[in-house]
Design a protein around this motif. Structure first.
Motif, short mmCIF file in Angstrom:
data_model
loop_
_atom_site.label_atom_id
_atom_site.label_comp_id
_atom_site.label_asym_id
_atom_site.label_seq_id
_atom_site.Cartn_x
_atom_site.Cartn_y
_atom_site.Cartn_z
N ALA A 414 0.82 -1.20 0.00
CA ALA A 414 0.00 0.00 0.00
C ALA A 414 0.86 1.26 0.00
O ALA A 414 0.57 2.23 -0.71
N GLN A 415 1.93 1.23 0.78
CA GLN A 415 2.82 2.39 0.83
C GLN A 415 3.51 2.61 -0.51
O GLN A 415 3.70 3.74 -0.96
N LYS A 416 3.86 1.53 -1.19
CA LYS A 416 4.53 1.65 -2.49
C LYS A 416 3.63 2.29 -3.53
O LYS A 416 4.10 2.98 -4.44
N LEU A 417 2.31 2.08 -3.40
CA LEU A 417 1.38 2.64 -4.36
C LEU A 417 0.85 4.01 -3.96
O LEU A 417 -0.08 4.52 -4.59
N GLY A 418 1.40 4.59 -2.92
CA GLY A 418 1.07 5.96 -2.56
C GLY A 418 -0.02 6.14 -1.54
O GLY A 418 -0.49 7.27 -1.33
N PHE A 419 -0.45 5.09 -0.86
CA PHE A 419 -1.48 5.24 0.17
C PHE A 419 -0.84 5.82 1.43
O PHE A 419 0.31 5.52 1.77
N LYS A 420 -1.61 6.65 2.13
CA LYS A 420 -1.09 7.39 3.29
C LYS A 420 -1.52 6.81 4.62
O LYS A 420 -0.85 7.04 5.64
N GLN A 421 -2.65 6.11 4.68
CA GLN A 421 -3.11 5.57 5.95
C GLN A 421 -3.77 4.21 5.73
O GLN A 421 -4.20 3.89 4.63
#
Length: 458
Positions: A414-421
């Motif tokens: 999720a972090q790699k795809l730009g999600f913040k939370q």
């Protein structure tokens, strides 16, 4: 001496019957009961223990052996599903709906393996060699050193394979093969079982890797006796919607690698192309946040995959509201709706509920429960969830949220795809998630109050 009584066995589930019947009472299968030759029990019969056979060599459990050699095709998604490449003397069964692209996938795989140095033979019982050549020209594979044959007589096929001894043999399909020693039509339970047994035995005896194509029933199961799936080393399902360009190759059994591994392909005019980052592809059409949409971070085999779960809740004009599910287990939806009503006081009576997984993906793990609940509540309350939020967690019948496995891998994807939370259950060991805000919830009631406030009445 009395004649031994005949024995009847179901080819699907193995249940024994005293007489033949059209339908098996144990599994419900039709035309699956066949007569088995009984063992001789007369006075002249000798037990197996009284016969002298050869001594079987025994080995120690602690004995270490090298891993089986593998040949990489160059199709990374196929190699991933196979566990790292093709293993010699392995038997692989590939099933899928008609027209989904099984023959296209295997023709591309045969061409890649042949170009990698493996002599490959493609035997078709459904198409003529000229038709296969036309498909190869359309796919740009006309120069691949793959040898073709159009034949259904299994005796002739095995004689040819014994003479040629290829490294890879593709049989398309097992339901069209005809064993002349079996007195039944091609595609019957007896024919499919006998043909599969002969081909698997040939693979183990000769060292040739054999790939069998299998048709599926309307329920999505491979047609024929289930014993075929037990015979082979690997069972792959090629899934996808006809009107959608995405195709998913899923391993449901693999003796040489992890099960439930998936490979993602996209159907194009030039054949199947690999999708190396399926999460980005499944979320590519997700622009502005809308009510009824939630992003779920799942695990397929060893790969984390992010998918969008879509829900629509509308007043029902029917006495019994509709519950339509695509890509998820309908039983999990019923359970989630019951927990929302019993534990959170949010009724869905009088409301039609439609649930879908975007991109033709199928989600089976319980970790999707919280994302399903979030999508349902978002659609019911007409409140869009934040676009930069990913959700996962299992919901128990008491309404508590339970942690799931491989949390760190889910959050990293999720972090790699730009999600913040991320909204996850409490007591979850998240590991290193710098830059990703975690919102941990103890139960479903706390989740509803935190995200949606007081739910409105329908």
């Amino acid at each position: 001496m009395a004649k031994p009584a005949p024995a009847f066995t179901c080819a699907e589930c193995g249940a024994s019957h005293k007489k033949w019947a059209g339908r098996c009472d144990a599994c419900g299968g039709w035309n699956t009961i066949i007569e088995e030759a009984p063992l001789s029990t007369g006075p002249g019969a000798r037990s197996l223990g009284a016969m002298r056979g050869r001594t079987v060599p025994l080995t120690q459990l602690s004995l270490s052996e090298p891993a089986p050699p593998r040949t990489v095709s160059g199709l990374s998604e196929l190699d991933r599903v196979l566990g790292g490449g093709l293993v010699p003397a392995s038997a692989i069964l590939v099933g899928g709906d008609p027209g989904i692209g099984k023959s296209t996938l295997l023709l591309q795989a045969a061409a890649q393996f042949a170009r990698a140095g493996l002599p490959a033979v493609y035997v078709s019982g459904e198409e003529a060699s000229a038709q296969i050549r036309m498909r190869a020209q359309r796919l740009g594979l006309a120069d691949a050193p793959v040898r073709l044959a159009a034949e259904t007589n299994l005796r002739d096929i095995l004689t040819t394979l014994d003479a040629e001894r290829p490294a890879l043999a593709i049989i398309d399909s097992i339901q069209t093969m005809w064993v002349d020693q079996v007195d039944s039509a091609p595609g019957s339970v007896a024919q499919v079982r006998a043909a599969a047994h002969e081909l698997v035995s040939f693979a183990k005896r000769s060292g040739t890797a054999v790939i069998l194509v299998g048709h599926v029933t309307k329920d999505g199961q491979i047609a024929g006796p289930r014993v075929v799936e037990h015979m082979v080393d690997t069972v792959l399902y090629f899934e996808g919607e006809r009107g959608h360009q995405f195709r998913i190759l899923r391993a449901v059994k693999n003796r040489f690698g992890p099960a439930d591994e998936i490979g993602v392909f996209e159907m194009t005019g030039a054949g199947l192309s690999e999708v190396t980052n399926p999460s980005a592809l499944f979320l590519s059409e997700r622009n502005t946040p809308v009510p009824g949409s939630a992003v779920f971070s799942g695990i397929e085999g060893t790969r984390p995959v992010l998918t969008e779960i879509q829900a629509l809740v509308a007043p029902s004009p029917l006495g019994t509201p509709r519950r339509t599910v695509v890509g998820l287990d309908a039983g999990r939806l019923s359970t989630t709706l019951a927990v929302l009503e019993a534990r959170c006081g949010i009724p869905f009576a009088g409301l039609d509920v439609f649930l879908n997984v975007a991109g033709g993906m199928r989600v089976n793990e319980p970790a999707a429960d919280l994302a399903v609940a979030a999508a349902l509540l978002s659609a019911r309350e007409d409140i869009a969830l934040p676009a930069d939020t990913v959700i996962f967690g299992e919901i128990s019948l008491s309404g508590a949220l339970r942690p799931v496995s491989q949390t760190e891998n889910r959050l990293k994807e999720a972090q790699k795809l730009g999600f913040k939370q991320a909204i996850i259950p409490s007591r979850t060991k998240a590991g290193n998630t710098a830059g990703l805000k975690l919102r941990q919830m103890a139960d479903l009631t706390a989740f509803v109050e935190d995200i949606f406030g007081s739910p409105k009445t329908p």
